[in-house]
Every structure is written in structure tokens, then in C-alpha cells.
Design an enzyme around this catalytic site. Sequence first.
Site: not given
Ligand code: ADE
Ligand code: ZN
Length: 335
Positions: A19, A21, A198, A277
Site C-alpha cells: 500500500h 501511492h 479508513e 504516502d
Molecule cells: N490517496 C493517497 N493516499 C490515500 C489515502 N490514504 N486514502 C485515500 N486515498 C488516498
Molecule cells: Zn492509501
Amino acid sequence: MMNESLRQIVRAMPKAELHIHIEGSLEPELIFALAQRNGVKLSYPTVEALRAAYAFTDLQSFLDIYYAGASVLLHEQDFYDMTMAYLQRAAADQVRHAEIFFDPQTHTERGVPFATVINGIHRACQEGPISASLIMCFLRHLPEESALATLEQALPHRDKIIGVGLDSSEVGHPPEKFARVFAQCRALGLHVVAHAGEEGPPAYIASALDVLQVERIDHGVRILEDAALTARVAQAGIALTVCPLSNVKLCVFPEMGAHNLVQLLDAGLAATINSDDPAYFGGYMNANFEAAFDALPLGLAHAQRLARNSFQAAFLPPAAKQAFLAEVDTYFAQI
Ligand code: ADE
Ligand code: ZN
């Protein structure tokens, strides 16, 4: 606080990241370098001013800055440079294999061709120091038609992606909105995952499973609010890609000591640790492991289980998966 020997063990153990991005790995220094290279004007005067803006109150407050940061990416080489920087950083944290999310719509909506995005990211994955594959995410705040058009654009590049995901603003954009495009993706033989639970309720996790038929849940930390769903997901062995630093930075939990990772594992769920991220949330894989192990009652057995879970949940061919799992077990046997 974990002891130094456990810290070294966790840092050096082989692991997979499921996970991440890729646009969330864009460090402020690279944002400024690319802005200069491409003549893009940023609304922050310095790297420090940009970094100072990384004080988020929720998911949307982060996404606004994250999409602004991605605006410096214009050319194939920009996507290559960003991806190669991540792969090198991940390798330093003993990540052996990464399944990398990318958000094509963030770029195609700005007029950057789909091929520019995917070719740059994919070339870095082929040339980088670790095993890596790509998962194309649809932005859930955009209409279904935009996701369907994005899938059309991806078809000539089918061989460059292993699966699709669903990200961006969760609340108000339930999985049902993307039922048709995910059905098309499954028919193409693509793996399917989705962010769910989330910020959104456990019902979104259930519909990601039932409607989208996802094979992993990204985040999923709110699952414990539904005991029956928790038992079902544990029984099915469906993994959760948990992102501890992200959850604290986006105020899903008030502090790391309040994170529910131990409860997820105790419920029998196949939780993994990931960075989400890393340029925005304070660290890459090992920073996430260290923050969680420092604040929570996690020990050696949890470390091995988390490392095993990461490879077990990966979309790898069986032989490669078994080889990575054997590497984990050999590593822990010699401790
Ligand atoms: N895009 C990048 N990080 C994200 C996250 N934590 N939740 C949803 N979309 C995302
Ligand atoms: Zn994410």
C-alpha cells in the site's frame, strides 16, 4: 518502547509493501526540482514552507495538498525519477517486493497522456533494485464514466498492471458507485483491491467485498466496529493493508498508542504494515514499523507474522511467494 535488538530485527527483516501511492512518495525536494525543471509555479515559496503545510486534520485536507504536489509531474522522465527514488528508498528498508498504486486520473485530467504516466512508472519498476508491480487506482470522487474511460486508456498497457484499486475521498463515494468498472476489470483478469474503512464505515468494507469482490482491503481499520464482518474477513484470510503513520497523521487515531493494529491481529486478521504516502506522513516502511512497535505491545512473533502476512497477501506467482516466505522464515530461524 521496543528494545534495540528488536528494532534491528524489524529494520533488517525482509518485507513486502502493498500500500504505497507513488504520487505520495514525492518528496518536497523533488517537487521543487521538478517544478523548476518544468517551469511549474508552486504556491509555496520554499521546501520548508511546503513541508510546514503538512499538518492534516483529515483525509481531504491531505488530498488537497497531495494533488497539488502531483501537478509538477509532466513528462515520462518525471514519473520515472519519482518511482526510481521510491524503489531505492524502499530497498534501503529491506522491502523485497512492492505493489505500487498510481492515480492516472490525477494526471490525465491535467492533460498528461496516460502513456506518459504508465511508461515512466513502469520503466522504473523494470530497472529498479527490487521486485515491483503496478496497481492502477480509480479516483472515487470522480464519476464512474471517468473510471470507465481510464480503463479504456489502460487496455493497450494491460501487461504493465497487475490490478486495480479505488482511492481518494472515501465518505460519500461508496464502492457500489464502481460496480460496473470493477466487473470489467475482473473479467480482464486483473486483481482487485479497494480502500475501505479508513474514514468510511464498515459497511463500505462489506460492499467492497460483496460488490467489488476485492481480494485485499486497503486500510480497513474500522472493521472492528462490526464483529460479524471481522470474523468473516479473518476466516476468509483477506488481508488488510494497514498504514500506521498515515492513520495518525490523518487523525483516524489520535496517537500511535491508540492504534488498533494489535486488536486487528488478535482478531485473526491478516494485517500488514505499509507506508501509504511516505513523503507526506513522516516515513517509509521502517519508520512505520518502528512507530508502531515503539507505541504498541508488539514483539518478535508479531514481527515475523507481519513480514509473512506481507508476502502471503502479495499478488506474486506461487514460486516467488514461497521463496520470499522461506527467506522470512530463514531470517527468523537464525535469530
Ligand atoms: N490517496 C493517497 N493516499 C490515500 C489515502 N490514504 N486514502 C485515500 N486515498 C488516498
Ligand atoms: Zn492509501
